[in-house]
Scaffold this active site. Structure first.
Site, PDB file in Angstrom:
ATOM      1  N   ASP A  38      51.630  39.080  38.697  1.00 17.72           N
ATOM      2  CA  ASP A  38      50.516  39.854  39.258  1.00 17.72           C
ATOM      3  C   ASP A  38      49.702  38.981  40.220  1.00 17.72           C
ATOM      4  O   ASP A  38      49.821  37.754  40.211  1.00 17.72           O
ATOM      5  CB  ASP A  38      49.646  40.336  38.091  1.00 17.72           C
ATOM      6  CG  ASP A  38      48.388  41.018  38.533  1.00 17.72           C
ATOM      7  OD1 ASP A  38      48.472  41.952  39.349  1.00 17.72           O
ATOM      8  OD2 ASP A  38      47.301  40.615  38.068  1.00 17.72           O
ATOM      9  N   LYS A  56      54.756  49.145  36.839  1.00 17.32           N
ATOM     10  CA  LYS A  56      55.370  47.884  37.229  1.00 17.32           C
ATOM     11  C   LYS A  56      56.636  47.619  36.414  1.00 17.32           C
ATOM     12  O   LYS A  56      57.569  46.980  36.901  1.00 17.32           O
ATOM     13  CB  LYS A  56      54.381  46.725  37.044  1.00 17.32           C
ATOM     14  CG  LYS A  56      53.221  46.712  38.021  1.00 17.32           C
ATOM     15  CD  LYS A  56      52.383  45.458  37.815  1.00 17.32           C
ATOM     16  CE  LYS A  56      51.160  45.435  38.700  1.00 17.32           C
ATOM     17  NZ  LYS A  56      50.362  44.195  38.542  1.00 17.32           N
ATOM     18  N   ASP A  95      47.610  40.206  33.687  1.00 15.82           N
ATOM     19  CA  ASP A  95      46.274  40.162  33.084  1.00 15.82           C
ATOM     20  C   ASP A  95      45.688  41.525  32.747  1.00 15.82           C
ATOM     21  O   ASP A  95      44.583  41.584  32.210  1.00 15.82           O
ATOM     22  CB  ASP A  95      45.298  39.462  34.043  1.00 15.82           C
ATOM     23  CG  ASP A  95      44.841  40.377  35.172  1.00 15.82           C
ATOM     24  OD1 ASP A  95      45.710  40.884  35.924  1.00 15.82           O
ATOM     25  OD2 ASP A  95      43.628  40.610  35.278  1.00 15.82           O
TER      26      ASP A  95
END
Length: 222
Positions: A8, A150, A173
């Site tokens: 990310d 994702k 996160d």
């Protein structure tokens, strides 16, 4: 041999103020396996990051709505459906919260991002009426297809690369990273991660933000 890496951007490669920590640039450039940048941002942002780092443009953008890998464009989301939610939201008297220019959505192709300053409950209700969902990335609310994530995008990217998604290490996160963390063979959440990401990851780092990312890749190398 180091494994392929899916990572990310905001909250993971960044500092707390969302600026990129320069230490991560060389770490990504020197990674001796495919790197996939996976983000909630619109496609131009991760593509530009890859170009500035000097690595192949392998990206997952818009929370899995659109991906690029080895010159192949993969589109999974539906911008028209998200636009219909926005029309009803604005007709109900609400605003997306980005101002007239709205750079947050200018280049989006498969979803819509809504500012945290905008009311969430009516947005979620309208999205649900349209068969869509709202995901909180920690920086904005994203209106998207519930079949897009994702994680599902990582499966398609891995297939294009000719490797299983379980060969990847994933680092993230936030709630929108959960699918990616679950499908990867090994997963890390940085210490500033939200509760959903922390539960999905195998390991939570001691360091926050980019410190946590660097800690994770050191652990992977060991």
């Amino acid at each position: 041999m180091v494994p392929p890496l899916a990572v990310d951007i905001d909250g993971t490669l960044s500092r707390a103020d969302r600026s990129i920590d320069p230490r991560v640039l060389d770490a990504l450039r020197e990674w001796d396996a495919p790197v996939v940048i996976a983000t909630g941002k619109a496609l131009p942002f991760p593509v530009a990051l890859c170009q500035f780092v000097g690595i192949p443009e392998r990206v997952i953008a818009e929370n899995g709505g659109i991906s690029v890998v080895d010159d192949e464009l993969l589109v999974h989301g539906d911008r028209d459906a998200a636009d219909a939610v926005v029309r009803d939201y604005e007709e109900a008297g609400f605003d997306l919260g980005w101002g007239e220019l709205d750079l947050a959505n200018r280049w989006r192709e498969t979803e819509i991002a809504v500012s945290h300053d905008a009311p969430l409950d009516p947005l979620s209700a309208i999205a649900d009426d349209h068969g869509l969902e709202v995901v909180d990335t920690g920086f904005a609310y994203h209106v998207k297809s519930p079949t897009v994530s994702k994680g599902t995008a990582l499966t398609d990217v891995a297939e294009t690369l000719g490797v299983p998604p379980s060969s990847f290490v994933a680092i993230g996160d936030s709630e929108n990273d959960v699918g990616m963390l679950e499908r990867a063979g090994e997963s890390f959440a940085v210490a500033n991660a939200d509760e959903l990401a922390r539960r999905a990851a195998e390991t939570v780092t001691e360091g926050e933000y980019a410190d946590g990312f660097l800690e994770a890749i050191d652990a992977i190398r060991r």
